[in-house]
Design an enzyme around this catalytic site. Structure first.
Site, short mmCIF file in Angstrom:
data_model
loop_
_atom_site.label_atom_id
_atom_site.label_comp_id
_atom_site.label_asym_id
_atom_site.label_seq_id
_atom_site.Cartn_x
_atom_site.Cartn_y
_atom_site.Cartn_z
N HIS A 22 -15.30 37.76 31.87
CA HIS A 22 -15.19 36.32 32.09
C HIS A 22 -14.67 35.64 30.82
O HIS A 22 -15.22 35.83 29.74
CB HIS A 22 -16.54 35.74 32.49
CG HIS A 22 -16.53 34.28 32.72
ND1 HIS A 22 -17.60 33.48 32.43
CD2 HIS A 22 -15.57 33.45 33.22
CE1 HIS A 22 -17.31 32.23 32.74
NE2 HIS A 22 -16.09 32.19 33.22
N ASP A 30 8.13 36.87 30.87
CA ASP A 30 9.50 37.19 31.26
C ASP A 30 10.11 38.21 30.31
O ASP A 30 9.46 38.67 29.37
CB ASP A 30 10.34 35.91 31.34
CG ASP A 30 10.48 35.17 30.01
OD1 ASP A 30 10.46 35.82 28.93
OD2 ASP A 30 10.63 33.94 30.04
N ASP A 69 -10.73 31.21 35.92
CA ASP A 69 -11.94 30.65 35.31
C ASP A 69 -12.09 29.18 35.68
O ASP A 69 -11.32 28.33 35.21
CB ASP A 69 -11.87 30.83 33.79
CG ASP A 69 -13.19 30.53 33.10
OD1 ASP A 69 -14.08 29.90 33.72
OD2 ASP A 69 -13.32 30.93 31.93
N MET A 79 4.32 28.11 29.33
CA MET A 79 5.01 27.77 28.09
C MET A 79 5.88 26.54 28.35
O MET A 79 6.66 26.51 29.31
CB MET A 79 5.90 28.92 27.61
CG MET A 79 6.61 28.63 26.30
SD MET A 79 7.81 29.89 25.82
CE MET A 79 6.73 31.23 25.34
N TYR A 118 2.60 31.44 21.74
CA TYR A 118 2.64 32.76 21.10
C TYR A 118 1.31 33.08 20.42
O TYR A 118 0.80 34.20 20.53
CB TYR A 118 3.77 32.84 20.06
CG TYR A 118 5.17 32.84 20.62
CD1 TYR A 118 5.47 33.36 21.87
CD2 TYR A 118 6.22 32.33 19.88
CE1 TYR A 118 6.77 33.37 22.35
CE2 TYR A 118 7.53 32.33 20.35
CZ TYR A 118 7.79 32.86 21.59
OH TYR A 118 9.07 32.87 22.08
N TYR A 136 11.48 30.60 30.32
CA TYR A 136 10.17 29.95 30.48
C TYR A 136 9.37 30.52 31.64
O TYR A 136 8.63 29.82 32.30
CB TYR A 136 10.32 28.42 30.57
CG TYR A 136 10.94 27.86 29.31
CD1 TYR A 136 10.19 27.74 28.15
CD2 TYR A 136 12.28 27.50 29.28
CE1 TYR A 136 10.76 27.27 26.98
CE2 TYR A 136 12.86 27.03 28.12
CZ TYR A 136 12.10 26.91 26.96
OH TYR A 136 12.67 26.44 25.82
#
Length: 151
Positions: A22, A30, A69, A79, A118, A136
């Site tokens: 959890h 990509d 979650d 992103m 990142y 993206y």
């Protein structure tokens, strides 16, 4: 083949998804993402692959077994487009639709600036590279819980 398991979920991916706890995060990325170098910095430590499919199709497979979650606001992250953080690309729209289908409700993606993304990815449990070639097509998901059966 296994019954009721998406055939894209290979043994390595299933192992990692099962091992996550959890709050652990996973990256689905990509073909342009620095997947191998980032994956080496994650908990799992090696790159996982779901090749030759779009990011949305990989997300569909992963979310068929992974709960998101519900205790946090950023369980599904995209992103941001550099210079246009509010823009939602077609690949991100497709992934948004896959999330909403998997969760049976609207679950908006939260945008994260490229370099912050990142850094967030480096602390993830694992990275799954896809065959997504559009820009993206990078996402981070936080694993939720499955409640006990009511008896």
């Amino acid at each position: 083949m296994l019954k009721n398991i998406d055939p894209l979920l290979n043994a390595d991916v299933l192992y990692a998804l099962k091992a996550m706890g959890h709050g652990d995060r996973l990256v689905i990325c990509d073909t342009n993402f620095p997947a191998d170098s980032i994956a080496r910095q994650t908990v799992f430590g090696e790159l996982l692959r779901i090749d030759n499919v779009t990011a949305a199709r990989a997300v569909q497979a992963v979310l068929s077994v992974l709960p998101l979650d519900s205790f946090i606001d950023d369980a599904a992250v995209r992103m941001e487009v550099v210079g246009h953080p509010q823009e939602v690309t077609p690949v991100q729209q497709e992934v948004q639709a896959a999330i909403d289908r998997a969760e049976n409700k609207s679950w908006p993606l939260v945008g994260v600036e490229r370099y912050a993304f990142y850094e967030m990815a480096k602390s993830a449990y694992c990275v799954i590279a896809t065959g997504e070639r559009r820009f993206y097509g990078c996402f981070i998901f936080s694993k939720g819980v499955i409640p006990p059966e009511q008896g």
